[in-house]
Design a protein around this motif. Structure first.
Motif, PDB file in Angstrom:
ATOM      1  N   GLY A  92      34.742  35.266  38.704  1.00 20.81           N
ATOM      2  CA  GLY A  92      34.499  35.409  37.590  1.00 20.81           C
ATOM      3  C   GLY A  92      33.729  34.675  36.970  1.00 20.81           C
ATOM      4  O   GLY A  92      32.552  34.325  37.331  1.00 20.81           O
ATOM      5  N   ASN A  93      34.232  34.285  35.892  1.00 15.20           N
ATOM      6  CA  ASN A  93      33.025  33.321  34.394  1.00 15.20           C
ATOM      7  C   ASN A  93      33.851  31.655  34.654  1.00 15.20           C
ATOM      8  O   ASN A  93      35.087  32.114  34.056  1.00 15.20           O
ATOM      9  CB  ASN A  93      32.337  33.741  33.650  1.00 15.20           C
ATOM     10  N   SER A 125      35.593  31.446  44.284  1.00 14.19           N
ATOM     11  CA  SER A 125      34.401  31.487  43.611  1.00 14.19           C
ATOM     12  C   SER A 125      34.830  30.537  42.312  1.00 14.19           C
ATOM     13  O   SER A 125      35.093  29.212  42.640  1.00 14.19           O
ATOM     14  CB  SER A 125      34.118  32.917  43.242  1.00 14.19           C
ATOM     15  N   ASP A 140      27.666  29.655  37.152  1.00 13.03           N
ATOM     16  CA  ASP A 140      27.589  31.040  35.991  1.00 13.03           C
ATOM     17  C   ASP A 140      26.907  31.185  34.462  1.00 13.03           C
ATOM     18  O   ASP A 140      26.228  29.840  34.766  1.00 13.03           O
ATOM     19  CB  ASP A 140      29.476  30.847  35.848  1.00 13.03           C
TER      20      ASP A 140
ATOM     21  N   GLU B 175      27.508  36.937  40.714  1.00 14.34           N
ATOM     22  CA  GLU B 175      27.192  37.800  40.466  1.00 14.34           C
ATOM     23  C   GLU B 175      25.946  38.481  39.659  1.00 14.34           C
ATOM     24  O   GLU B 175      25.117  37.816  40.603  1.00 14.34           O
ATOM     25  CB  GLU B 175      27.527  38.003  38.599  1.00 14.34           C
TER      26      GLU B 175
END
Ligand SMILES: [Ca+2]
Ligand SMILES: [Ca+2]
Lengths: 242, 242
Positions: A92-93, A125, A140, B175
């Motif tokens: 994710g972030n 990730s 990110d 992303e």
């Protein structure tokens, strides 16, 4: 290929591009966690909707025979880490993930459990970025401000996940990934292992092996970068002095 | 198109994709700085080699009739800002740039000179990010740790420079830019103006205008994003309440 020795180190995995890759990875997960692990502590801090993310992970891990506890479901997250049989940190972030690890005071406890007690750690990730020296080579956006970029430090180098080779046809004027990593090396000399989609890195004790289906690329300050094929022994990355 | 009113606001520019775009931009720079500006204070903090970067800028600005002072050449950088006729902050790594603005204690003085004394401010890429509320929507790698992500705050919104539309053919699992910005909006509700290559934003007093050759995209928390064509009046972005 070296024998998998579950519960003695950590594994860093990534998303999979095909059913075949996913099947191979599923096998590697069960090989890595081994028979003694029944429950996995899942850390969904990198995404906003922790419940939904944990549910997705739960379905996946149940299909492999593991129960899943979401760390955010525990009254005391530090205690949850203390009791964990295995730890999986999802993507994710990276900034949000690291800030949450600090805010919940679990960063050092995860480090202790993995390095001192051999609890298997697996990350995807952003969950890979936080396993390294710092998040300084994440891709990110800095959507939140963590108290530091220093991460769990399970390995003495940094990783750039989702590595993209330069696109010679692009009209994009932003830096290429390679340029961004070389800007990092203008500041510090920590090695950066760039993992393309499909790469996995397996670390067991003092042995590191590149797994998966694609090559990885190692960036060192002031040197040309070097390509490594799947199966390569990368144990030299674990020694403090490079 | 609104009349350019030099020395009353700030301008945010980007790199140019063609000689024609560069010629147009050169005209816009001289229109913006106007006849009273003879010297430009150049801030090369985003790149490692400040001398080389300043030399490049010096050649470019000399061709437009301006002398250039590198802020790093001044004994007292705050004093250099205090005396500046115009300020240009160049691109590179946004984290390094912001950290240097803090370390050299010039951030608030730049803000004061632009907002209170109407000194023209121009920025490119990272120099655009630092003109906004925060650097939280930069694309750069966090190679150094600034004391905060809060930036100069010349405008009450954020910018994502070098905006890239999603590539439907990509196998990349990181992303998309759009996903990253929506993760930002899971945290805060600051508006994000995404500028594609070739976009420019001109701000003069309470008027903001999109210039350049490509569309920009506005992201608001919880709403669909909106496209704006070159020439659009974006003054509504400058009002505190959106
Ligand atoms: Ca990510
Ligand atoms: Ca940049």
């Amino acid at each position: 290929r070296p024998r998998l020795e579950p519960k003695t180190g950590l594994q860093l995995t990534f998303e999979f591009r095909s059913r075949h890759e996913e099947a191979v990875a599923s096998q590697q997960i069960t090989d890595f966690f081994g028979k003694n692990v029944k429950r996995v502590l899942f850390v969904p801090y990198a995404l906003h909707d922790r419940d939904a993310y944990t549910q997705t992970a739960r379905v996946k891990f149940l299909s492999l025979g593991y129960e899943v506890d979401g760390i955010h479901e525990a009254a005391d997250p530090v205690e949850a880490v203390r009791k964990a049989e295995a730890i999986f940190i999802g993507g994710g972030n990276t900034f949000r993930l690291l800030k949450n690890l600090y805010d919940n005071r679990v960063l050092l406890e995860i480090r202790r459990r993995v390095l001192e007690e051999g609890v298997p750690y697996m990350g995807s990730s952003a969950g890979t970025n936080v396993a390294t020296v710092s998040i300084s080579t994440t891709n990110d956006m800095p959507i939140v401000f963590p108290p530091s970029f220093a991460a769990i430090g399970l390995v003495p180098f940094n990783i750039n996940p989702h590595y993209l080779d330069p696109d010679p046809t692009s009209r994009h004027m932003g830096e290429t990934r390679e340029q961004r990593i070389s800007q990092y090396h203008e500041e510090v000399d920590t090695l950066v292992l760039a993992l393309r989609e499909g790469c996995m890195l397996l670390v067991e004790g003092d042995r590191a092996t590149l797994l998966g289906s694609t090559h990885a690329r190692l960036f060192s300050r002031g040197k040309s970068c070097v390509e490594f094929a799947p199966g390569s022994d990368l144990s030299f990355l674990l020694t403090a002095a490079h």
